[in-house]
Design an enzyme around this catalytic site. Structure first.
Site, short mmCIF file in Angstrom:
data_model
loop_
_atom_site.label_atom_id
_atom_site.label_comp_id
_atom_site.label_asym_id
_atom_site.label_seq_id
_atom_site.Cartn_x
_atom_site.Cartn_y
_atom_site.Cartn_z
N GLN A 1 0.81 -1.22 0.00
CA GLN A 1 0.00 0.00 0.00
C GLN A 1 0.85 1.28 0.00
OE1 GLN A 1 -3.13 -1.29 3.23
NE2 GLN A 1 -3.88 0.41 2.01
N HIS A 2 0.19 2.39 -0.29
CA HIS A 2 0.72 3.76 -0.13
C HIS A 2 1.79 4.20 -1.12
CE1 HIS A 2 -1.34 3.37 3.69
NE2 HIS A 2 -0.42 2.60 4.22
N ASP B 1 -2.25 -4.97 0.01
CA ASP B 1 -1.90 -6.29 0.59
C ASP B 1 -2.73 -6.62 1.82
OD1 ASP B 1 -0.65 -4.29 2.07
OD2 ASP B 1 1.36 -5.11 1.87
#
Length: 498
Positions: A85-86, A248
């Site tokens: 992520q991110h 994830d």
């Protein structure tokens, strides 16, 4: 009549890409593959990756998985992608990547994050407006950083994608995002499930950023089918449906059947996460709890600690121990490690919220300074961080009858017992330790069934494909629970001094 329905699940993480082949009829994982990535590390907490590595690893892992399953890629009906992520992937108007991807664990943009947080009215203002309190790892501060540090790159931005969005774009040529992964950008409202366009205009008044956003799609929607050249390159059926995919954690939730209230998933990976499913976006007043959307149509309140197997791994490397030796030493040391406490905040920490903290050892004497105590203190210290987070989730009304444990650390029987005792909750692992890749494959089967019009429910697929490992079931031991409570209180006292 077809007796198999084959799906490819991909998990593109920080350390590598994993691929599994799932038969959604029998619920069996038929084959697996994996390939590593390396990281670009630099001063001030820079953590980046060259996205070409993801594409190469995707290809290698997929070919390995097909080979180990002994199946023809032409029989694959769908692909699901789970991504770290991110991360920020920037493309120009030709679809070319402009610079290496900045990752979730990058802290170079901490100053930008502080300014954005101030602009939003602090953590409270961020929670009220977005439903999450933005943190340095989130995508939004990476955009401001790019504007200020690399204006020439910023001027060429045509697409802003997360890692899993980028892989879907590579597969299909289409730019879109789904709500779960979008929740971790910091420019998405988790209550209304919409981009916060005003925040992007505040970063750049030209409107360049909002024009570069991918369209949002529902979790059960397909992105499209494979580009012919990619289908040929991967050796996969060109009609295979590419699912919406997700972050994830969202895919790990599906891969542990965490799609109804009451289940808790705890991941013992390089970072530690604890999350649970919610039917409504009940945003916690505590900024450490991120109330993300799930990739199954609901919400996923989540806490993330920055230090887990990266911290235990550092102690292992210090003493040059393999895993069995390390676990043996942990087992030799008593609960509370003879008074030794490790605060494992080597990367700073998000839960508890101590971004500038460093790791520290407490309570050392000439009598208790042993390898075994230091190894045990590392496992206990990282697990106490997860307990701290679980308590926050419980304060927000979360029920936890059982914890489903995933990630590398879950393979250790010693660690499973420590988790059960510290959390005072029964623990069990899934048979398939690659929960995010499994979740991605299950989501692909779900998307494909929607495309086909025979609506197999996600719950049916999870029931068939997520198998618990009865041998891993670990119950809390009452005497240990009481002893750990004392050690945990000691941990909390040490944290309070920071």
């Amino acid at each position: 009549m077809t007796t198999t329905k084959l799906f490819l699940g991909i998990d593109c993480g920080t350390q590598g890409t994993k691929a599994i082949i799932l038969d959604a009829v029998s619920g069996q994982v038929l084959g697996q593959g994996a390939a590593p990535h390396t990281m670009i590390s630099g001063a001030y907490g820079r953590r980046e990756q060259d996205v070409q590595q993801w594409l190469d690893a995707f290809t290698i892992a997929t070919r390995q998985a097909l080979q180990s399953a002994n199946v023809d890629g032409q029989s694959i009906l769908g692909i699901g992608v789970s991504g770290q992520q991110h991360g920020l992937v920037l493309l120009d108007d030709q679809g070319q990547v402009l610079r290496p991807a900045k990752l979730w664990c990058d802290t170079e943009t901490s100053a930008e994050n502080d300014r954005l947080l101030q602009h939003l009215g602090g953590e409270k203002g961020s929670l009220e407006r977005l439903g999450v309190a933005i943190a340095p790892g989130y995508t939004v501060s990476k955009l401001l950083w790019t504007k200020e540090q690399h204006p020439e790159v910023f001027a060429r931005i045509a697409r802003i994608l997360l890692p899993h969005d980028y892989l879907n774009f590579w597969l299909t040529g289409r730019c879109c995002s789904e709500y779960g992964d979008a929740s971790g950008t910091g420019y998405f409202n988790v209550r209304t499930r919409q981009w916060d366009l005003q925040l992007l205009r505040d970063i750049d008044a030209s409107g360049r950023l909002q024009a570069a956003l991918p369209e949002l799609i529902d979790a059960h929607e397909a992105v499209g089918t494979l580009l012919p050249s990619i289908a040929e390159h991967l050796g996969i059926n060109p009609d295979a449906v590419v699912a919406s995919g997700g972050g994830d954690n969202m895919m790990g939730a599906i891969g542990t059947a965490n799609i109804r209230p009451g289940a808790i998933t705890m991941s013992l990976g390089s970072s530690g996460t604890v999350y649970a499913y919610g039917d409504v976006p009940s945003v916690s007043p505590d900024a450490s709890v991120a109330t993300f959307c799930s990739s199954s149509g609901g919400w996923l309140p989540l806490i993330c600690t920055m230090n887990l197997t990266n911290a235990t791994g550092a102690i292992r490397e210090l003493f040059n121990l393999d895993l069995p030796q390390f676990n043996q030493l942990v087992a030799q040391s008593p609960i509370g490690a003879d008074g030794v406490s490790l605060l494992p905040f080597f990367n700073g920490e998000r839960v508890p919220a101590l971004p500038h903290a460093t790791g520290s050892l407490h309570g050392l004497t000439l009598d208790n300074l042993t390898q075994a105590n230091l190894c045990r203190a590392a496992v206990e210290g990282t697990t106490f961080g997860l307990r701290y987070g679980l308590d926050l989730l419980r304060q927000n009304g979360l029920q936890s009858q059982r914890i489903c444990l995933i990630g590398g650390g879950s393979k250790s029987a010693v660690w499973r017992q420590i988790v059960a005792d510290i959390m005072n909750t029964p623990v069990i692992c899934t048979e398939q330790s690659e929960a995010a890749a499994l979740g991605a494959a299950i989501q692909a089967a779900w998307c494909q069934s929607w495309t086909d019009g025979h609506d197999v429910s996600l719950a049916d697929l999870c029931q068939r494909c997520v198998k618990l490992d009865p041998n891993s079931e670990t119950l809390p031991i009452a005497a240990n629970v009481a002893a750990f409570q004392q050690a945990y209180e000691r941990y909390q006292q040490h944290v309070a001094t920071l």
